[in-house]
Design a protein around this motif. Structure first.
Motif, short mmCIF file in Angstrom:
data_model
loop_
_atom_site.label_atom_id
_atom_site.label_comp_id
_atom_site.label_asym_id
_atom_site.label_seq_id
_atom_site.Cartn_x
_atom_site.Cartn_y
_atom_site.Cartn_z
N UNK A 27 1.23 -1.54 0.23
CA UNK A 27 0.19 0.00 0.37
C UNK A 27 1.02 1.62 -0.22
N UNK A 28 1.38 1.43 -0.83
CA UNK A 28 2.43 2.83 -0.90
C UNK A 28 1.63 4.17 -1.09
N UNK A 66 10.26 -4.25 0.06
CA UNK A 66 11.84 -3.11 0.37
C UNK A 66 12.13 -3.14 -0.66
N UNK A 67 11.90 -2.90 -1.42
CA UNK A 67 11.24 -1.94 -3.31
C UNK A 67 11.34 -0.62 -2.67
N UNK A 68 9.82 -0.55 -2.38
CA UNK A 68 9.76 1.25 -2.08
C UNK A 68 10.09 1.26 -0.60
N UNK A 73 9.23 2.43 6.74
CA UNK A 73 9.93 3.78 5.62
C UNK A 73 9.99 5.06 5.65
N UNK A 74 10.14 5.73 5.13
CA UNK A 74 10.36 7.39 5.84
C UNK A 74 9.00 8.03 5.58
N UNK A 90 6.06 6.15 3.29
CA UNK A 90 5.79 5.95 2.06
C UNK A 90 5.19 4.81 1.48
N UNK A 91 5.51 3.70 2.38
CA UNK A 91 4.64 2.45 2.74
C UNK A 91 3.62 2.72 3.46
#
Length: 599
Positions: free
Chosen positions: A444-445, A566-568, A503-504, A496-497
């Motif tokens: 869920x980006x 982890x890509x995101x 995530x930031x 970010x996610x």
């Protein structure tokens, strides 16, 4: 929140308080972004020598016609070396006119006779070619010799490794290519080209000429018409490039987020009564329209398919068609006569035709879909890439039938995206969905969820309350916003996610949520008392990331889609990436409109 960022953010928030960066000053904050764009955007090309890539990971080509001329039958040769770290097979794609032969390490690996036209097929993020060839590479150096024939009309040879079509999950293993280890070839030559060429010779693909038997410098051979020829390099081209290009895309490059900036600048001009912002948007649009013949020349004549602004040349993807066209149709819709209105109308007519007839749709559904990274991948991004244009088209169209078609299409797509990309268990949108692998669940980006709220709010703004789809869209919008707000961090940001604090905190997703909530309060879709605290906290967090000079911090660069969270989480963040700055512009504009009751 990660410690270092939290300390930094706290300091900036204090600084923001000093500068009075509150919701009441939202317009002043985003004007700083607009002012920086005005100061720093050149709207012109810089001439450069065409680049050379020593990694064989993209299209390699030899434009024999540019080097040796057209208009008569002939053959010519091209020579390079491929370097592999191990013995391996490599399948490559080929495209060529007329007849062609290829030798690898002295052995023929490909040959095709006859006259034929070039047939490159331009897809979303790749170019597909007609033929294939297997290269049995040995460890170390491999000599590649190409013999190309022309009947006189066309004369170009292309090759490329297998297309991955934008996948981030397929490991690529590319060899190097070029002349950098060829004895007696100066390094300055290797900086200019990966190839040596010789010709033209008498036509006939099966008629052997000296280059098939030997490779020798300082020797002249009998060429076409007994003209003496020797090894040389292909014609070196000069290309126009963006000035100070950025990894995420220069501000005036053809892309959806840069078109989004121009669209935002038009509306910033309206609410601020400052014509400088409109002038910037006009410059963006005019630069693109006036530059199309030049860009087409670089892409189609010179064959530099990835040259500056190449995506504007009939790339079949919403990112490079409908979305960046938004400032063009908005100008047509909101202004009367202007100098080059006819060129705008012609361009937008093409885009409306594309929206209606040419962009691929998911079989059995109304929604736009993609073939990258695999056939029928539905991206929530395309709710923004396509639906706002449909809304604008419905407002711009000259006749009632066309207006109704585009508005109905927009409303239907909002609802039809739900079964594809809306995670009903989480009440959040997944970044994308593979139609042929429905079991794959993507993260869920934040920005992807923002695209969904943006599209829904654009439709709700113009769809009559009496429309049969209005209530369903409003229900979906409220459900989604209600869940999104739950994931807001105490700092005011969204991660970010969304559900991953590791995530930031990220600016673009936060900005789109601010815009969408501001619209909801302004139009009465959301309860002001319930949502105003989240909005205020989020705007103050955003404002803290906008410097006095207009620099915007902490923006996630563009992404492909992946099931790997982890890509995101590990995506790079940049300052002034227009994915974020255009979202902040809209956020500030819509907060201002909400506070002043402007619809």
């Amino acid at each position: 929140m990660k410690g270092k960022f939290k300390i930094l953010l706290s300091a900036v928030l204090i600084s923001g308080a000093v500068y009075g960066q509150t919701v009441n000053e939202s317009l002043k904050v985003v004007q700083r972004i607009g002012d920086k764009l005005i100061r720093e955007t050149p709207f012109k090309y810089r001439l450069e020598v065409a680049p050379v890539d020593s990694v064989f990971d993209d299209v390699e080509f030899i434009n024999f016609g540019r080097t040796f001329g057209l208009g008569r039958p002939a053959v010519a040769y091209a020579y390079t070396r491929i370097y592999s770290d191990r013995d391996k097979k490599m399948n490559i794609q080929l495209e060529h006119n007329d007849a062609c032969k290829i030798w690898l390490n002295g052995k023929i690996v490909y040959q095709r006779k006859g006259n034929r036209q070039l047939n490159l097929i331009y897809e979303e993020r790749s170019v597909e070619m007609s033929f294939q060839c297997e290269l049995q590479l040995k460890k170390g150096e491999n000599i590649l010799l190409v013999k190309s024939e022309t009947a006189g009309q066309q004369w170009t040879f292309y090759m490329q490794p297998p297309s991955l079509k934008g996948s981030v999950t397929v490991a690529a293993d590319y060899p190097s290519i070029g002349l950098h280890q060829v004895p007696d070839v100066d390094a300055r030559i290797t900086d200019l080209t990966n190839w040596l060429v010789i010709g033209p010779f008498e036509p006939g693909i099966d008629i052997p000429h000296a280059p098939e038997m030997e490779f020798q410098f300082g020797t002249m051979y009998a060429g076409l018409g007994r003209e003496a020829v020797t090894w040389t390099i292909p014609k070196i081209e000069i290309l126009g490039n963006m000035i100070d290009p950025k990894e995420w895309g220069t501000t005036y490059q053809w892309n959806y987020h840069n078109g989004g900036v121009a669209w935002a600048m038009q509306q910033l001009s309206e609410v601020s009564s400052d014509s400088r912002y409109k002038h910037w948007a006009d410059n963006f649009c005019n630069f693109q329209l006036e530059g199309m013949p030049f860009v087409k020349h670089q892409v189609r004549t010179l064959n530099y398919m990835n040259s500056a602004n190449h995506f504007i040349i009939k790339t079949p993807l919403l990112d490079f068609t409908l979305a960046p066209a938004l400032p063009f149709i908005y100008k047509l819709r909101t202004e009367g006569d202007f100098k080059n209105r006819g060129a705008y109308e012609s361009f937008i007519n093409e885009m409306m035709k594309y929206a209606r007839e040419e962009q691929i749709r998911l079989p059995g559904s109304s929604i736009y879909t993609r073939v990258t990274p695999e056939e029928y991948t539905t991206w929530v991004d395309d709710m923004f890439m396509g639906i706002p244009f449909l809304v604008q088209a419905s407002l711009y169209a000259k006749d009632e039938v066309t207006r109704k078609f585009f508005l109905e299409d927009a409303a239907s797509q909002v609802l039809d995206f739900i079964p594809q990309v809306f995670d009903k268990q989480a009440n959040l949108y997944m970044h994308a969905h593979y139609s042929k692998r429905p079991e794959v669940k993507m993260p869920h980006w934040a920005r992807a969820n923002g695209w969904a709220t943006w599209a829904m709010s654009d439709v709700l703004k113009v769809l009559p309350v009496s429309h049969p789809k209005y209530k369903a869209i409003l229900k979906q919008y409220r459900k989604h916003i209600g869940e999104v707000v739950k994931w807001q961090d105490e700092s005011g940001f969204w991660f970010n996610v969304l559900e991953y604090p590791e995530s930031k905190p990220e600016v673009s997703g936060t900005a789109i949520f601010v815009m969408s909530i501001a619209r909801g309060i302004n139009y009465g879709w959301l309860d002001k008392k319930t949502y105003m605290p989240a909005l205020t906290k989020a705007w103050e967090a955003l404002a803290s990331q906008v410097e006095q000079d207009g620099t915007v911090h902490n923006i996630c660069m563009g992404t492909m889609c992946s099931e790997d969270v982890n890509y995101y989480i590990n995506r790079p963040f940049f300052d002034d990436d227009t994915h974020g700055s255009f979202a902040v512009l809209f956020a500030g504009i819509d907060v201002y409109k909400m506070l002043n009751g402007i619809k």
